[in-house]
Design an enzyme around this catalytic site. Structure first.
Site, PDB file in Angstrom:
ATOM      1  N   CYS A 142      -6.401   8.858  -8.601  1.00  0.00           N
ATOM      2  CA  CYS A 142      -6.038   9.014  -7.197  1.00  0.00           C
ATOM      3  C   CYS A 142      -7.227   9.439  -6.349  1.00  0.00           C
ATOM      4  O   CYS A 142      -7.186   9.327  -5.122  1.00  0.00           O
ATOM      5  CB  CYS A 142      -4.891  10.012  -7.051  1.00  0.00           C
ATOM      6  SG  CYS A 142      -5.055  11.484  -8.066  1.00  0.00           S
ATOM      7  N   GLU A 178       2.110  13.522  -3.759  1.00  0.00           N
ATOM      8  CA  GLU A 178       0.718  13.065  -3.688  1.00  0.00           C
ATOM      9  C   GLU A 178       0.789  11.556  -3.789  1.00  0.00           C
ATOM     10  O   GLU A 178       1.183  11.019  -4.828  1.00  0.00           O
ATOM     11  CB  GLU A 178      -0.096  13.707  -4.818  1.00  0.00           C
ATOM     12  CG  GLU A 178      -1.596  13.513  -4.682  1.00  0.00           C
ATOM     13  CD  GLU A 178      -2.074  12.333  -5.487  1.00  0.00           C
ATOM     14  OE1 GLU A 178      -2.302  11.261  -4.870  1.00  0.00           O
ATOM     15  OE2 GLU A 178      -2.219  12.467  -6.696  1.00  0.00           O
TER      16      GLU A 178
END
Length: 506
Positions: free
Chosen positions: A300, A263
């Site tokens: 994020c 990720e």
């Protein structure tokens, strides 16, 4: 009780000291010395994980569920000490660390419940048809099986929920895969105390210590040794695009390539549709400012870009966002390096062609204050650098001429973790036109909210097309994430006694 780190690696249930050492750089309080990782220690941990895999893969779902519950209990038993060392190392407030600890133990217990249910095994059985013409059919059974030892890289921005005992570790252990964790140098003490909790849980249950190891610190060579060790069969990673892409390429170049579940970053665009902007543009601007600055923008899923149709409604939206951001004081970032990267990103943004600064700030050291910029759609699409993530409380408003240009801007985005629609009832046709693009762009599409909260649940998808992640068919949050560490195996005409217990009759 004050926590003082022992500073050792945790290799197959044992504390292992090594030279040289490194000293942590906490936001507050004294630093501590920790043993530095090496390729040799990585090899030792991987060998232990490889040896432990057959036995761990053969454990029952109940045994693994009990392990996950016990790890959660051991983490909770160290709760005050985890908060103490975590806040000192990261500068995050106590309430944030306490909440993140609850999320960490909650996802461990969620996976325990998930594997007890057994549906994740996707068991299938095609019975034999010996009399079928022109050819008989054999007895075929299928189920998901663990893939082998998994490497997990601790994340900088979530010292608990995405690190030593975070979602990657929880999913791998639930699947029956031993784990080797590469601890993050920003919070080694936090990683250590959580690692101690995992080791204590394994010992309490009499399970093989090779199921878990933690290697602290070290140069880039340590991470490279981990992803290239032939005994590692998959990697879980949360971090920067550059670092993640380098590890991804190493995984692909191995003699036996392995999946790299990385990720890597996202700007998480938010589309403010015209009716919503007209009805509540100022409120949306204020709400966006709150989401941008949550956790100093170190999420994020931080919605770094807002797209709005130029005009008075856009003026109201940006004015409200600017005023709300002005009221946010400088806050401590996770590391000095992150703070410097944030300021560098803000300077790069300010120098972009056609970019107008709405709010500039002065911050130095480890602190960060908000920045806000705006740009036309034409200038944004002409400068690819403006689409790159700036990790921190920075926002960019893209003004589009009309809804047709909003659709064009939507199509220009690379892969994202999230995409948001701020909409009212009158925006439904435009939202319907945008949705196919947003589905292709992002792993999660939401309406009338902000994406900075990621629910740990069966339905959550935390992933997306590259560069948001390296495998857009997977998620790193929620129970579906266990599928990353499983593979289907078909058993043809095997005697009942040879089948895995979960495939045997009764």
């Amino acid at each position: 009780m004050t926590f003082t780190p022992h500073g050792d690696h945790l290799i197959a249930g044992q504390r292992v000291s090594a030279e040289p050492t490194f000293t942590s750089a906490p936001a507050t309080g004294p630093g501590f010395d920790f043993s530095t990782g090496s390729p040799e220690l990585v090899a030792e941990a991987c060998a232990a994980a490889h040896a432990a895999f057959p036995g761990f893969a053969a454990t029952s779902r109940e045994e693994r569920a009990t392990l996950l519950d016990t790890i959660a209990d051991e983490i909770d038993a160290r709760g005050d000490q985890i908060t103490e060392i975590g806040t000192a190392e990261t500068g995050l407030p106590e309430a944030r660390l306490q909440g993140e600890r609850g999320r960490t133990t909650g996802q461990l217990r969620l996976f325990a419940t998930h594997i007890r249910d057994g549906a994740y095994l996707d068991r299938r059985h095609d019975t034999a048809l010996p009399d079928r013409q022109p050819l008989p059919r054999p007895d075929l059974r299928m189920m998901q099986r663990p893939i082998g030892p998994v490497a997990v890289f601790g994340a900088s921005n979530f010292p608990l929920a995405f690190s030593t005992a975070g979602g990657d570790t929880a999913a791998a252990l639930a699947a029956g895969c031993p784990v080797v964790v590469k601890g993050h140098g920003a919070h080694p003490g936090t990683g250590e105390i959580v690692g101690d909790a995992i080791v204590a849980a394994l010992a309490k249950l009499g399970m093989d210590g090779g199921i878990f190891s933690l290697v602290q610190g070290g140069t880039r060579a340590v991470g490279e040794a981990l992803v290239t060790d032939p005994r590692i069969k998959a990697v879980g990673f949360t971090g920067s695009l550059g670092g993640g892409r380098a590890l991804f390429d190493l995984c692909a170049k191995r003699p036996e390539p392995i999946p790299f579940f990385g990720e890597l970053g996202s700007v998480n665009p938010m589309f403010v549709l015209p009716e919503a902007a007209a009805a509540r543009g100022a409120d949306l601007g204020q709400g966006w400012a709150g989401s941008l600055t949550m956790g100093v923008g170190q999420f994020c899923t931080n919605p770094g870009i807002a797209i709005v149709v130029d005009g008075p409604e856009a003026d109201a939206f940006t004015a409200a966002a600017t005023e709300a951001l002005k009221a946010v004081a400088a806050q401590t970032m996770l590391t000095d390096g992150m703070a410097e990267a944030y300021r560098s990103g803000a300077r790069r943004m300010a120098e972009g062609a056609g970019v107008k600064s709405l709010l500039t700030t002065a911050c130095d050291g480890r602190s960060a204050a908000p920045y806000l910029f705006e740009v036309s759609a034409a200038d944004w699409m002409g400068n690819e650098e403006l689409s790159e993530e700036v990790f921190g409380p920075l926002g960019l408003v893209i003004r589009v001429k009309d809804t047709a240009e909003m659709l064009t801007v939507a199509e220009s985005f690379k892969g994202q973790l999230t995409a948001t629609l701020q909409m009212d009832a009158g925006d439904i046709d435009l939202a319907r036109a945008l949705l196919p693009t947003l589905e292709r762009m992002a792993g999660r599409v939401l309406a009338n909210g902000f994406p900075t909260g990621v629910e740990v649940a069966d339905t959550m998808v935390h992933g997306g097309p590259y560069p948001a992640s390296t495998n857009f068919g997977a998620t790193s949050v929620g129970t579906l994430s266990i599928r990353r560490f499983l593979r289907p195996v078909c058993y043809q005409n095997l005697p009942e006694a040879l089948l895995p217990a979960d495939l045997q009759a009764g």
